[in-house]
Design an enzyme around this catalytic site. Structure first.
Site: not given
Ligand SMILES: NC(=O)c1ccc[n+]([C@@H]2O[C@H](COP(=O)([O-])OP(=O)(O)OC[C@H]3O[C@@H](n4cnc5c(N)ncnc54)[C@H](OP(=O)(O)O)[C@@H]3O)[C@@H](O)[C@H]2O)c1
Length: 240
Positions: A143, A156
């Site tokens: 990401s 995350y």
């Protein structure tokens, strides 16, 4: 045995489903994997209706034995693995003082540990494909938050940064065996995962899953001598 076979996790939704569609179109027999059987069955039916060969295996990938079961089921069905896509992932937002240990574990176990375990379980199959055509491919979903850590999405972000480091290590370790590894690092993509932010970022301003799938098509076409370790997808105005 099919000419080419791919295993895609997180294939019931979003990016994983778009990549599974592209790999089917590129002639791969598919094993599609995700957690909820009903949702996976719907996605598998959609892929079959488009004419692709599909084997669906529902599994909770935070569980080590489930990862091994998925790979065994793929091996039994197709006997080869040319492309592995690790797209299953989860992000839980939290301020640092409110972090819940069980949610830390879940994000680490799915976003990072499952990828490590998939490599281990798939190594022999990938090596066989790599020795046959020098172009075995593993695509790992990182990401943009793995490139530049984001507040509230700190855990995350850390898992996604680890995916990039893991992918670089795998390229160095396995490229000589004809196995390429690529980390994809997108900003907001229009999928169920980004429903929480739709009030602030309109879906039409997000990256499209088809664009991510297109990158995988490109990776299939690159020659054995070309390694692309990482692809970052930014939205206009988004900075690292
Ligand atoms: N969307 C974005 O903006 C964005 C940006 C950067 C990176 N990414 C990454 O891209 C990947 C795909 O995201 P997405 O947007 O396509 O998300 P999504 O639409 O929410 O899909 C997530 C997929 O992962 C599966 N999954 C979740 N927990 C699982 C578990 N424990 N075991 C097995 N499968 C599980 C889901 O299945 P169930 O629904 O059955 O749980 C679903 O198929 C993720 O790794 C995500 O972190 C997304």
């Amino acid at each position: 045995m099919p000419e080419r076979a791919a295993l895609i996790t997180g294939a019931s939704s979003g990016i994983g489903l778009a990549i599974a569609t592209a790999l089917g179109e590129e002639g791969h027999a598919l094993t599609v994997v995700s957690r909820r059987p009903d949702k996976l069955a719907d996605a598998a039916a959609e892929l079959r209706a488009a004419g692709h060969e599909v084997h669906e295996v529902a599994a909770n990938l935070v569980d080590e034995e489930e990862v091994a079961r998925v790979v065994a089921a793929h091996r039994e069905r197709y006997g080869r693995l040319d492309v592995l896509v690790n797209s299953a992932g989860v992000g839980v937002g939290s301020a640092v003082a409110d972090i819940v240990t069980k949610r830390v574990d879940m994000q680490l176990d799915l976003n990072l540990r499952a990828i490590v375990l998939f490599y281990r379980e798939c190594a022999a199959l990938l090596r066989a494909a790599g020795s046959e055509h020098r172009n075995a491919l593993v695509v790992n979903l990182s990401s943009i938050s793995g490139k530049s850590g984001q507040p509230w999405l700190s855990v995350y972000s850390a898992t996604k940064a680890a995916v990039i480091a893991w992918t670089e290590a795998m390229n160095k370790e396995l490229a000589a065996d004809g196995i390429k590894s690529v980390a994809l690092a997108p900003g907001f993509v229009d999928t169920p995962m980004t429903e929480f932010i739709r009030e602030q970022v309109k879906p039409e301003d997000m990256i499209k899953t088809a664009d991510i799938a297109e990158a995988v098509r490109f990776l299939l076409r690159t020659s054995p001598s070309c390694v692309v370790p990482e692809i970052v997808f930014q939205r206009p105005g988004e900075t690292l």
